[in-house]
Design an enzyme around this catalytic site. Structure first.
Site, PDB file in Angstrom:
ATOM      1  N   CYS A 157     -25.215  24.485  32.256  1.00  0.00           N
ATOM      2  CA  CYS A 157     -26.521  23.941  32.868  1.00  0.00           C
ATOM      3  C   CYS A 157     -27.112  24.908  33.790  1.00  0.00           C
ATOM      4  CB  CYS A 157     -26.241  22.573  33.900  1.00  0.00           C
ATOM      5  SG  CYS A 157     -25.513  21.467  32.674  1.00  0.00           S
ATOM      6  N   GLN A 161     -20.402  22.131  44.144  1.00  0.00           N
ATOM      7  CA  GLN A 161     -19.093  23.021  44.085  1.00  0.00           C
ATOM      8  C   GLN A 161     -18.759  23.554  45.404  1.00  0.00           C
ATOM      9  OE1 GLN A 161     -17.863  23.524  41.004  1.00  0.00           O
ATOM     10  NE2 GLN A 161     -19.709  22.979  39.567  1.00  0.00           N
ATOM     11  N   LYS A 202     -16.585  15.535  41.145  1.00  0.00           N
ATOM     12  CA  LYS A 202     -15.926  17.019  41.426  1.00  0.00           C
ATOM     13  C   LYS A 202     -15.073  16.947  42.613  1.00  0.00           C
ATOM     14  CE  LYS A 202     -20.343  19.153  39.653  1.00  0.00           C
ATOM     15  NZ  LYS A 202     -20.007  19.152  38.234  1.00  0.00           N
ATOM     16  N   HIS A 224     -28.084  25.562  39.273  1.00  0.00           N
ATOM     17  CA  HIS A 224     -27.831  24.567  38.103  1.00  0.00           C
ATOM     18  C   HIS A 224     -29.186  23.932  38.084  1.00  0.00           C
ATOM     19  CE1 HIS A 224     -26.320  20.641  36.762  1.00  0.00           C
ATOM     20  NE2 HIS A 224     -25.148  21.245  36.569  1.00  0.00           N
ATOM     21  N   ASP A 234     -27.501  22.839  47.397  1.00  0.00           N
ATOM     22  CA  ASP A 234     -26.446  22.337  46.461  1.00  0.00           C
ATOM     23  C   ASP A 234     -25.075  22.338  46.864  1.00  0.00           C
ATOM     24  OD1 ASP A 234     -25.394  21.310  44.287  1.00  0.00           O
ATOM     25  OD2 ASP A 234     -26.260  22.300  42.888  1.00  0.00           O
TER      26      ASP A 234
END
Lengths: 155, 409
Positions: free
Chosen positions: B366, B201, B224, B122, B198
C-alpha cells in the site's frame, strides 16, 4: 496439501527464465494495452498488430512473478496467428482451467467467439495454479489485459 | 529488562504447524497476532455483558458502557493523551485519515492551500487527500527521500510555504524508517500548520507520547498492536477536534435532532456515529494492558536487538545478493525488513517461504509512490514483533537460498 512442484512445473520455470515474444511494437500502428495486479504490483504491457481479424504479432513487456510472466509468455505464443474470436475462445478455455467460469468475458456484451476448443499445450502446465488461489490473478493478468485490449478495438 | 522468552505461548495461533513446519509469523506490520487475554476479553464481553452502550439503564448495558470507556481511558494513557475525550474510535487508521481529510480538510482547505505529505506514506495517508484535492483544488506536496531511506528535510522550510497541514508517518511500513516527528511538527507549527501523524507502525512498537511528539492528530489501528481488526483510533488535541465538524452522521453523535437540524454531541462522541464495535474496543483495551505489562521500552529494545540480529544474519549470509531497503542501523528503524533477494520475485519468494511455514508479505505494501521511488514493483517484507525471536529470523535466513536456486534468472 499442494506442494511447490504442483505450482512450479519445469515448463513454467522455462518460460519465466526464457520469456517468448518480449518487447514492444511501435504503437501506433500496433495496439497497446496495459494491465496491473493491484495485489502484488505486477504490470504487463501488451502491444499487438492485427491483420484483418488475425493477431499477426504480439509482444509483451512489464514485470512480475514467475507465474504471471510464464503465463504471459505462453499466451503470446498461443495467440499469434489466431483470429480475435479464436483468442476469446482460448481465453475462456484458459480461465475455465483457472476455475473462472463466465457467461461473458471482457466487455459487457462481447462479440461471441467461434466456439472452438483448443489444445492448451504448454498452458496445461499452469493448471496447478488453481490449488493456490492467491496466484490465479497472476496467471490471468496477461489474458485479462489482452481481453481489455480486444474490447477497446470493438468500441 | 527484556521480554519474557516464552511470550509465544501467549499467542494460541503461533502453536500451530503450517505445511508440517512450526509457523513462523513475520507479517506483524500487516497485522499482529492476538494474545489469549485479548481473545478472552472479547469472548467474555459477548458471554456476559453484551448490550448496546450509552443507552440502556440496566446493569449489563451500564457494564458494557463502563468497559468501553475504560478501554478509551487505557488508550489515552498508553499514548500520553491529556484526556480520554480526545480518543475517537474509528474502524481503522484509514478511516481516521478519511475523517481528518473530510472533516478538517473539508472545512479548512481551498485552492490556495497546501497539504504536505511524503514519498514514504501509506495509501491511507495519500488517497483521502487526493480525493479531497480533486474537489477543493488544494496542492498535495511531497517530501522526497534520501538514498538511505530517510526523509530529505534539507528543503523543508521551502516545502512548508503555504502549508496548512503536514501529515507524515512516524515509521515507514516499508523501510522501517523512524521519522523525526517532533522536528517536523515544530517547523509545521512555526508556519501555522497542523501536524497529523500516522502512528500505525509506531504506536504498537515504541513508547508513544503525543505531547512529546508535538502532534495535533494521530491515527493508528488496533489490529497491528495485538488487538482485533475493525477498531482504530484517531487522537486529536481537544481544541483541534472541537473545531472540526462531524464526519459521519447518525445515532450517538448528536445531542439533539430537530426537523430543522441537529446539535452535535460532545467529544469524543461527536465523531462516533452509530453503535460502535464494542467487543473490539474492549479487546483493544486488553491489548493495551498486555503491551503495558510488557513495557513499551522493553518492546522497543527487543525489536532493536532482533532487527540488528536480522540485518547482520541476512547480510552476513547473502552479502551482495540481498538488498534490505531503509536505514542500516537498527536504532534508526523499526523491525520492518523489505527484502530484494537476487532477482527472485517477491511473490515467488513468499510462496517458497510459505512451504516452510514462514509468513511474509509480498507486494507493494500500500505504498506505490514509494515503490516507484525505490524502482521496484514489489518487495518481500518480513516484520518483527514481541513474539518473534532469533529462531524466526534464522528460519527466514535459511530459506532464501532454496528460493534463489529455483527462481534466480
Amino acid at each position: 496439501m499442494a506442494g511447490l512442484e504442483d505450482l512450479y512445473k519445469e515448463i513454467i520455470i522455462d518460460h519465466y527464465r526464457n520469456p517468448r515474444n518480449r518487447g514492444e511494437l511501435d504503437s501506433p500502428p500496433a495496439h497497446k494495452t496495459e494491465g496491473f495486479n493491484p495485489l502484488c504490483g505486477d504490470e504487463v504491457l501488451l502491444t499487438f498488430a492485427l491483420k484483418g481479424e488475425i493477431i499477426e504479432e504480439l509482444l509483451i513487456s512489464g514485470q512480475g512473478c514467475s507465474i504471471s510472466q510464464a503465463s504471459a509468455s505462453m499466451m503470446s505464443a498461443a495467440v499469434q496467428g489466431k483470429s480475435i474470436g479464436e483468442v476469446r475462445d482460448l481465453t475462456r478455455q484458459f480461465k475455465a482451467m483457472m476455475s473462472i467460469h463466465e457467461e461473458s468475458i471482457g466487455a459487457d456484451d462481447p462479440p461471441p467467439g467461434d466456439g472452438h476448443a483448443f489444445e492448451l499445450g504448454d498452458l496445461e502446465a499452469l493448471k496447478g495454479v488453481v490449488k493456490f488461489p492467491v496466484r490465479i490473478k497472476c496467471a490471468t493478468l496477461s489474458w485479462n489485459t489482452l481481453l481489455t485490449g480486444l474490447d477497446e478495438l470493438e468500441v | 529488562m527484556s521480554l519474557p522468552s516464552d511470550l509465544k505461548s501467549n499467542f494460541p495461533l503461533l502453536s500451530q504447524t503450517i505445511n508440517g513446519h512450526q509457523i513462523v509469523y513475520l507479517d506483524s506490520a500487516a497485522s499482529s497476532q492476538k494474545p489469549d487475554v485479548v481473545i478472552e476479553a472479547m469472548n467474555n464481553y459477548y458471554r456476559t455483558i453484551n448490550a448496546n452502550v450509552h443507552r440502556g439503564a440496566y446493569q449489563i448495558a451500564a457494564e458494557a458502557t463502563e468497559a468501553m470507556e475504560q478501554a478509551r481511558a487505557k488508550l489515552a494513557t498508553f499514548i500520553g493523551a491529556p484526556s480520554a475525550n480526545e480518543i475517537v474510535f474509528t474502524k481503522n487508521a484509514t478511516e481516521s485519515f478519511n475523517l481528518i481529510a473530510r472533516s478538517w480538510g473539508g472545512q479548512n482547505l481551498g485552492p490556495n492551500d497546501v497539504v504536505l505529505i511524503s514519498d514514504m506514506e501509506h495509501h491511507a495517508n495519500i488517497v483521502p487527500w487526493q480525493i479531497l484535492s480533486a474537489e477543493k483544488g488544494f496542492e498535495l506536496r511531497w517530501i522526497p527521500l534520501t538514498p538511505d531511506g530517510h526523509l530529505d528535510l534539507s528543503q523543508l522550510d521551502r516545502l512548508l510555504n503555504g502549508v496548512k497541514m503536514v501529515s507524515i508517518t512516524a515509521m515507514s511500513n516499508v523501510l522501517g524508517t523512524l521519522n523525526p516527528i517532533r522536528e517536523i511538527a515544530d517547523k509545521a507549527h512555526s508556519v501555522g500548520a497542523l501536524m497529523a501523524v500516522d502512528g500505525s507502525q509506531y504506536v504498537p512498537h515504541l513508547p508513544t507520547n503525543v505531547v512529546e511528539l508535538g502532534a495535533d492528530l494521530l491515527c493508528f489501528t488496533g489490529h497491528k498492536m495485538c488487538g482485533p481488526t475493525g477498531i482504530g483510533v484517531l487522537w486529536g488535541r481537544a481544541e483541534v477536534l472541537d473545531a472540526m465538524p462531524p464526519f459521519l452522521g447518525g445515532g450517538e453523535m448528536i445531542l439533539d435532532v430537530r426537523r430543522d437540524g441537529f446539535t452535535p454531541n460532545e467529544l469524543p462522541h461527536k465523531f462516533e456515529a452509530g453503535t460502535p464495535p464494542i467487543a473490539e474496543i474492549i479487546g483493544l483495551g486488553a491489548a493495551v494492558d498486555f503491551l503495558s505489562s510488557l513495557g513499551m521500552s522493553d518492546v522497543r529494545q527487543h525489536e532493536i536487538d532482533l532487527t540488528d540480529y536480522a540485518l547482520r544474519a541476512l547480510t552476513d549470509r547473502y552479502g551482495e545478493e540481498i538488498t534490505i531497503h531503509g536505514p542500516s542501523n537498527a536504532s534508526e528503524r523499526g523491525g520492518v525488513l523489505s527484502i530484494q533477494y537476487r532477482d527472485v520475485h517477491p511473490h515467488d519468494l513468499s510462496q517458497v517461504l510459505d512451504q516452510r511455514g514462514i509468513c511474509v508479505r509480498a507486494g507493494h505494501h500500500c505504498a506505490k509512490p514509494l515503490m516507484r521511488e525505490l524502482g521496484v514493483g514489489a518487495t518481500a517484507r518480513a516484520s518483527l514483533y514481541v513474539y518473534n525471536d532469533k529462531s524466526d529470523v534464522d528460519a527466514l535466513t535459511e530459506s532464501l537460498a532454496p528460493a534463489g536456486e529455483l527462481f534466480a534468472l
